[in-house]
Enzyme design. Structure first.
Site, PDB file in Angstrom:
ATOM      1  N   LYS A 120     -35.913   0.703  25.358  1.00  0.00           N
ATOM      2  CA  LYS A 120     -34.962   1.817  25.308  1.00  0.00           C
ATOM      3  C   LYS A 120     -35.662   3.144  25.030  1.00  0.00           C
ATOM      4  CE  LYS A 120     -30.710  -0.557  23.935  1.00  0.00           C
ATOM      5  NZ  LYS A 120     -29.622  -0.572  22.931  1.00  0.00           N
ATOM      6  N   LYS A 154     -31.600  -8.512  33.721  1.00  0.00           N
ATOM      7  CA  LYS A 154     -30.324  -8.992  33.191  1.00  0.00           C
ATOM      8  C   LYS A 154     -29.197  -8.008  33.500  1.00  0.00           C
ATOM      9  CE  LYS A 154     -30.146  -7.274  28.541  1.00  0.00           C
ATOM     10  NZ  LYS A 154     -29.565  -7.395  27.251  1.00  0.00           N
ATOM     11  N   LYS A 157     -25.085  -2.974  30.697  1.00  0.00           N
ATOM     12  CA  LYS A 157     -24.188  -1.814  30.716  1.00  0.00           C
ATOM     13  C   LYS A 157     -24.921  -0.561  31.172  1.00  0.00           C
ATOM     14  CE  LYS A 157     -21.740  -3.309  26.588  1.00  0.00           C
ATOM     15  NZ  LYS A 157     -21.835  -3.228  25.124  1.00  0.00           N
TER      16      LYS A 157
HETATM   17  P1  AMP Z   1     -24.840  -5.458  24.292  1.00  0.00           P
HETATM   18  O1  AMP Z   1     -24.124  -5.187  25.540  1.00  0.00           O
HETATM   19  O2  AMP Z   1     -26.308  -5.273  24.437  1.00  0.00           O
HETATM   20  O3  AMP Z   1     -24.255  -4.814  23.080  1.00  0.00           O
HETATM   21  O4  AMP Z   1     -24.689  -7.025  24.047  1.00  0.00           O
HETATM   22  C1  AMP Z   1     -23.578  -7.630  23.451  1.00  0.00           C
HETATM   23  C2  AMP Z   1     -23.704  -9.130  23.476  1.00  0.00           C
HETATM   24  O5  AMP Z   1     -23.710  -9.594  24.824  1.00  0.00           O
HETATM   25  C3  AMP Z   1     -25.001  -9.688  22.857  1.00  0.00           C
HETATM   26  O6  AMP Z   1     -24.735 -10.900  22.191  1.00  0.00           O
HETATM   27  C4  AMP Z   1     -25.887  -9.896  24.034  1.00  0.00           C
HETATM   28  O7  AMP Z   1     -26.858 -10.876  23.792  1.00  0.00           O
HETATM   29  C5  AMP Z   1     -24.886 -10.327  25.096  1.00  0.00           C
HETATM   30  N1  AMP Z   1     -25.359  -9.957  26.434  1.00  0.00           N
HETATM   31  C6  AMP Z   1     -25.556  -8.709  26.911  1.00  0.00           C
HETATM   32  N2  AMP Z   1     -25.982  -8.741  28.191  1.00  0.00           N
HETATM   33  C7  AMP Z   1     -26.066 -10.058  28.525  1.00  0.00           C
HETATM   34  C8  AMP Z   1     -26.438 -10.769  29.705  1.00  0.00           C
HETATM   35  N3  AMP Z   1     -26.807 -10.130  30.822  1.00  0.00           N
HETATM   36  N4  AMP Z   1     -26.395 -12.111  29.683  1.00  0.00           N
HETATM   37  C9  AMP Z   1     -26.003 -12.782  28.577  1.00  0.00           C
HETATM   38  N5  AMP Z   1     -25.638 -12.182  27.431  1.00  0.00           N
HETATM   39  C10 AMP Z   1     -25.656 -10.839  27.392  1.00  0.00           C
END
Ligand code: AMP
Ligand code: TRP
Length: 335
Positions: free
Chosen positions: A113, A198, A201
């Protein structure tokens, strides 16, 4: 025996996508009955990169509605907003003072990041994992269900807890050392436009992700345009075919099928036949969530009351831990 405690959170940045749902929320829903759960909206984490003050509050509310619409059950789970429980910020400060700087500098998410922020990278971004450690340790969490990408942050949390116990808890441990809970399936949902990245967002292309609130038309369009390969016959686990593995995994999980079933069903299929199936399965899986979501968003009083009660329950637990840590560190108690 009382139930073990589970805690997890998601940052309130942007809209939730299938990666968040399949990698996080759905797992929480599946396990919640067996645990005493705390799930929260990480709005303090959301401001570690530049954010828009006009949408932060709305994003937080939307996320609360998504959690509830996805099946979080308030009989066994408490949901709350991170910034409503001031103990998170306060414990983060205390933990900052026992965490070596070089532990943070080697965090992969920070490095990734930080590159994007260039000269403007804030101290909060470096400190992000310490706040996350505070989130977890305040609740004496036994298990922390997250996606694979958060594993390093959990290791750090365990290291910080062990260090506090080592330095200040010789007689009696101050903090409980939590265990990660990472499910194999759905732990890493990949981008629709590049099966080696992956789903995220922050990807500039909307075509790379399916959002939980996407309309049926949007889902159809995104799956139609998603990256595939020229090979007929679809298979899991071929390292040369990351997109194929990802799309089959989505089909498997969203359709509640087993891997063996999907492997057999799709082994002779071409993309032209598979894509409409995946589209229909995705739409069908998301529709009930979307319906419930809109109902909840139209009932603001109810949402407010859930969050008010959540903050009060969470604060009661968090403040006790905070007092325990302050005592162990030797502070003069409030007079
Ligand atoms: P974040 O969007 O980074 O705040 O992630 C929120 C939750 O979603 C966390 O537990 C991440 O590990 C999970 N997560 C985010 N992106 C992925 C993805 N592409 N595949 C699986 N889990 C995800
Ligand atoms: N960093 C997590 C993520 O990006 C969100 C988060 C913040 C979290 N605090 C947490 C997850 C505590 C689990 C426990 O997904």
């Amino acid at each position: 025996m009382s139930k073990k405690r589970v805690l997890s959170g998601i940052q309130t940045t942007g809209n939730l996508h299938l990666g968040n749902y399949l990698g996080a929320i759905r797992n929480w829903v599946d396990i919640q009955q067996d645990y005493d759960n705390f799930f929260f909206f990480a709005d303090l984490h959301a401001i570690t990169v530049p954010h828009d003050a006009k949408t932060l509050a709305e994003n937080t509310l939307k996320m609360a509605a998504v959690y509830l619409a996805s099946g979080i059950d308030l009989n066994c789970s408490t949901i709350f907003v991170q910034s409503h429980v001031s103990a998170h910020s306060e414990l983060a400060w205390l933990l900052n003072c026992v965490t070596p700087l070089n532990w943070l500098e080697r965090m992969i998410q920070f490095k990734e990041k930080a590159v994007k922020q260039g000269e403007n990278v804030g101290v909060g971004l470096l400190d992000y994992p310490v706040l996350m450690a505070a989130d977890i340790l305040l609740y004496d969490a036994d298990r922390v269900p997250v996606g694979e990408d958060q594993k390093q942050h959990l290791e750090l949390t365990r290291d910080i807890a062990a260090r506090v116990n080592d330095q200040f808890g010789k007689q009696k441990p101050v903090l409980k050392v939590p265990e990660p809970m990472i499910r194999e399936e759905g732990a890493r949902i990949m981008s629709l436009t590049d099966g080696s990245k992956k789903m995220s967002k922050s990807d500039p292309s909307e075509l790379s992700r399916i959002e939980l609130l996407d309309s049926a038309e949007a889902i159809k369009r995104k799956i139609k345009k998603c990256k595939t390969d020229p090979i007929k016959g679809l298979t899991f686990d071929d390292p040369e075919r990351p997109e194929c593995n990802n799309l089959l995994t989505l089909y498997q999980i969203l359709g509640n099928k087993t891997k063996v079933e999907v492997a057999a069903e799709c082994q002779d299929m071409g993309w032209g036949q598979f894509k409409p199936l995946l589209t229909a399965t995705t739409i069908e899986a998301l529709q009930p969530i979307q319906h419930k979501y809109h109902e909840l968003m139209n009932n603001r009083d109810y949402l407010d009351s859930v969050l008010r009660e959540g903050a009060s329950k969470a604060s009661a637990v968090a403040n006790q831990t905070l007092t325990r840590v302050k005592d162990a560190l030797g502070f003069l108690p409030p007079l």
